[in-house]
Write a protein that holds these residues in place. Sequence first.
Motif, mmCIF file in Angstrom:
data_model
loop_
_atom_site.group_PDB
_atom_site.id
_atom_site.type_symbol
_atom_site.label_atom_id
_atom_site.label_comp_id
_atom_site.label_asym_id
_atom_site.label_seq_id
_atom_site.Cartn_x
_atom_site.Cartn_y
_atom_site.Cartn_z
ATOM 1 N N MET A 1 19.046 6.105 5.398
ATOM 2 C CA MET A 1 17.812 6.768 5.859
ATOM 3 C C MET A 1 17.026 5.823 6.770
ATOM 4 O O MET A 1 16.953 4.619 6.510
ATOM 5 C CB MET A 1 16.954 7.176 4.666
ATOM 6 C CG MET A 1 15.704 7.977 5.037
ATOM 7 S SD MET A 1 14.793 8.555 3.585
ATOM 8 C CE MET A 1 15.901 9.823 2.989
ATOM 9 N N ALA A 2 16.430 6.373 7.820
ATOM 10 C CA ALA A 2 15.663 5.562 8.771
ATOM 11 C C ALA A 2 14.440 4.957 8.099
ATOM 12 O O ALA A 2 13.794 5.587 7.263
ATOM 13 C CB ALA A 2 15.231 6.431 9.948
ATOM 14 N N LYS A 3 14.129 3.720 8.468
ATOM 15 C CA LYS A 3 12.976 3.042 7.878
ATOM 16 C C LYS A 3 11.699 3.513 8.542
ATOM 17 O O LYS A 3 11.628 3.693 9.766
ATOM 18 C CB LYS A 3 13.119 1.533 8.031
ATOM 19 C CG LYS A 3 12.000 0.751 7.353
ATOM 20 C CD LYS A 3 12.213 -0.752 7.437
ATOM 21 C CE LYS A 3 13.120 -1.228 6.349
ATOM 22 N NZ LYS A 3 13.126 -2.721 6.232
ATOM 23 N N THR A 4 10.669 3.732 7.714
ATOM 24 C CA THR A 4 9.370 4.188 8.192
ATOM 25 C C THR A 4 8.349 3.055 8.102
ATOM 26 O O THR A 4 8.209 2.422 7.055
ATOM 27 C CB THR A 4 8.863 5.376 7.347
ATOM 28 O OG1 THR A 4 9.775 6.469 7.493
ATOM 29 C CG2 THR A 4 7.476 5.815 7.790
ATOM 30 N N GLY A 5 7.653 2.809 9.190
ATOM 31 C CA GLY A 5 6.589 1.810 9.189
ATOM 32 C C GLY A 5 5.273 2.453 8.783
ATOM 33 O O GLY A 5 4.941 3.541 9.259
ATOM 34 N N VAL A 6 4.556 1.815 7.878
ATOM 35 C CA VAL A 6 3.246 2.295 7.445
ATOM 36 C C VAL A 6 2.213 1.256 7.847
ATOM 37 O O VAL A 6 2.279 0.095 7.414
ATOM 38 C CB VAL A 6 3.196 2.514 5.916
ATOM 39 C CG1 VAL A 6 1.817 3.002 5.488
ATOM 40 C CG2 VAL A 6 4.278 3.492 5.484
ATOM 41 N N VAL A 7 1.259 1.657 8.688
ATOM 42 C CA VAL A 7 0.253 0.725 9.192
ATOM 43 C C VAL A 7 -1.076 0.970 8.482
ATOM 44 O O VAL A 7 -1.727 1.991 8.701
ATOM 45 C CB VAL A 7 0.065 0.878 10.715
ATOM 46 C CG1 VAL A 7 -0.918 -0.177 11.231
ATOM 47 C CG2 VAL A 7 1.396 0.764 11.437
ATOM 48 N N LEU A 8 -1.461 0.033 7.611
ATOM 49 C CA LEU A 8 -2.776 0.101 6.969
ATOM 50 C C LEU A 8 -3.796 -0.454 7.946
ATOM 51 O O LEU A 8 -3.728 -1.625 8.334
ATOM 52 C CB LEU A 8 -2.791 -0.720 5.673
ATOM 53 C CG LEU A 8 -2.069 -0.158 4.455
ATOM 54 C CD1 LEU A 8 -2.382 -1.004 3.231
ATOM 55 C CD2 LEU A 8 -2.462 1.283 4.196
ATOM 56 N N MET A 9 -4.756 0.377 8.338
ATOM 57 C CA MET A 9 -5.718 -0.010 9.367
ATOM 58 C C MET A 9 -7.091 -0.251 8.746
ATOM 59 O O MET A 9 -7.583 0.550 7.959
ATOM 60 C CB MET A 9 -5.804 1.084 10.435
ATOM 61 C CG MET A 9 -4.458 1.519 10.960
ATOM 62 S SD MET A 9 -4.555 2.794 12.233
ATOM 63 C CE MET A 9 -4.012 1.841 13.661
ATOM 64 N N ASN A 10 -7.690 -1.376 9.121
ATOM 65 C CA ASN A 10 -9.017 -1.695 8.611
ATOM 66 C C ASN A 10 -9.813 -2.418 9.679
ATOM 67 O O ASN A 10 -9.275 -2.778 10.731
ATOM 68 C CB ASN A 10 -8.905 -2.543 7.335
ATOM 69 C CG ASN A 10 -10.058 -2.310 6.372
ATOM 70 O OD1 ASN A 10 -11.116 -1.828 6.762
ATOM 71 N ND2 ASN A 10 -9.859 -2.642 5.106
ATOM 72 N N MET A 11 -11.081 -2.655 9.384
ATOM 73 C CA MET A 11 -11.976 -3.284 10.344
ATOM 74 C C MET A 11 -11.663 -4.768 10.539
ATOM 75 O O MET A 11 -11.664 -5.281 11.636
ATOM 76 C CB MET A 11 -13.420 -3.115 9.858
ATOM 77 C CG MET A 11 -14.467 -3.742 10.743
ATOM 78 S SD MET A 11 -16.115 -3.408 10.053
ATOM 79 C CE MET A 11 -17.131 -4.278 11.234
ATOM 80 N N GLY A 12 -11.403 -5.454 9.431
ATOM 81 C CA GLY A 12 -11.202 -6.894 9.488
ATOM 82 C C GLY A 12 -12.526 -7.625 9.379
ATOM 83 O O GLY A 12 -13.604 -7.037 9.517
ATOM 84 N N GLY A 13 -12.446 -8.907 9.114
ATOM 85 C CA GLY A 13 -13.656 -9.716 8.989
ATOM 86 C C GLY A 13 -13.331 -11.164 9.254
ATOM 87 O O GLY A 13 -12.169 -11.581 9.150
#
Length: 314
Positions: free
Chosen positions: A1-13
């Motif tokens: 099965m193809a690998k799925t990228g999951v991008v957790l997005m946040n503001m950062g500090g």
Amino acid sequence: MAKTGVVLMNMGGPDSLEAIRPFLFNLFSDHNIIRIPRPIQKPVAWLIAKIRAEKTKEYYIKMGGKSPQKEQTLKQAKALQEKLDEDFCVVVAMRYWHPFTEEAVDRLIKEDVQEVILLPLYPHYSKTTTGSSFQEFERVYKQKKLSLPVKKIHSYHNHPLFIKSWVEKIKKDLGENYKEYYFLFSAHSLPEKVIKEGDPYKKQIEESVSLIMENFPDVRYSIAYQSKVSPVKWIEPFTDEEIVRLAREGIKKLCVIPISFVSEHSETLYELDIQYGELAKESGITDYKRVGTLQDEPFFIEALKELVLSEAGR
């Protein structure tokens, strides 16, 4: 099965005192945050960052010298990765400080993912937060000439597990005596103009609070907004003014719930805990508590897992 990228997005500090000024420059260079003519955006951002850096430095010294958001977001990513199988690769993309979106995309390329799911750690959609993170991803995506399919999770403010995570967190932090407190939900404010243009943020905050409070039928509550950063009109009431109002009404036990935040940073550790904690005491509130952010609470991570699996069609 193809690998799925999951991008957790946040503001950062800022992860050090030296990072405060460049972090602020990146923040105020974002046209979604401050709308000034684009040709002068960066020079004005440089000036604002220079002026605010020293005062902001005082906040971070009291917080231990840095924002803990990076570590907490990486911990969330690790917890989510453990909930998903090896067909997923979870990475973190911060908007205004490391690890930047470009760093996250480079990792996905290295992992040879075949599709990408963008998952903001902003439960409530606003173009100033989620929208800005999406724009930055699209900029990097085009720059690297990628052609992977990209799916976007816009909000999850009413997801049953997100609501349950807040209900359980409130009960956990307050204990059996939670009925004795007045609940004040505090969310990051936005310019009123943004809401009038159709941004759903305020309505989504109100819906989240309404769903949470179905589990606390005997508790009084209200919603307020914090962290105004420019002279234009922002949505109200402001959290500090609401604290004073409640004190005048005779409220002695107050619990503040940071409904729009899922990790700790200056808005919670300094603004809510220190500034508003002192304000509450000065105003006559004798018992001031603040519920912690969700971070890697089990129901919250489970909510993120469900969102990813649903978007991936699994």
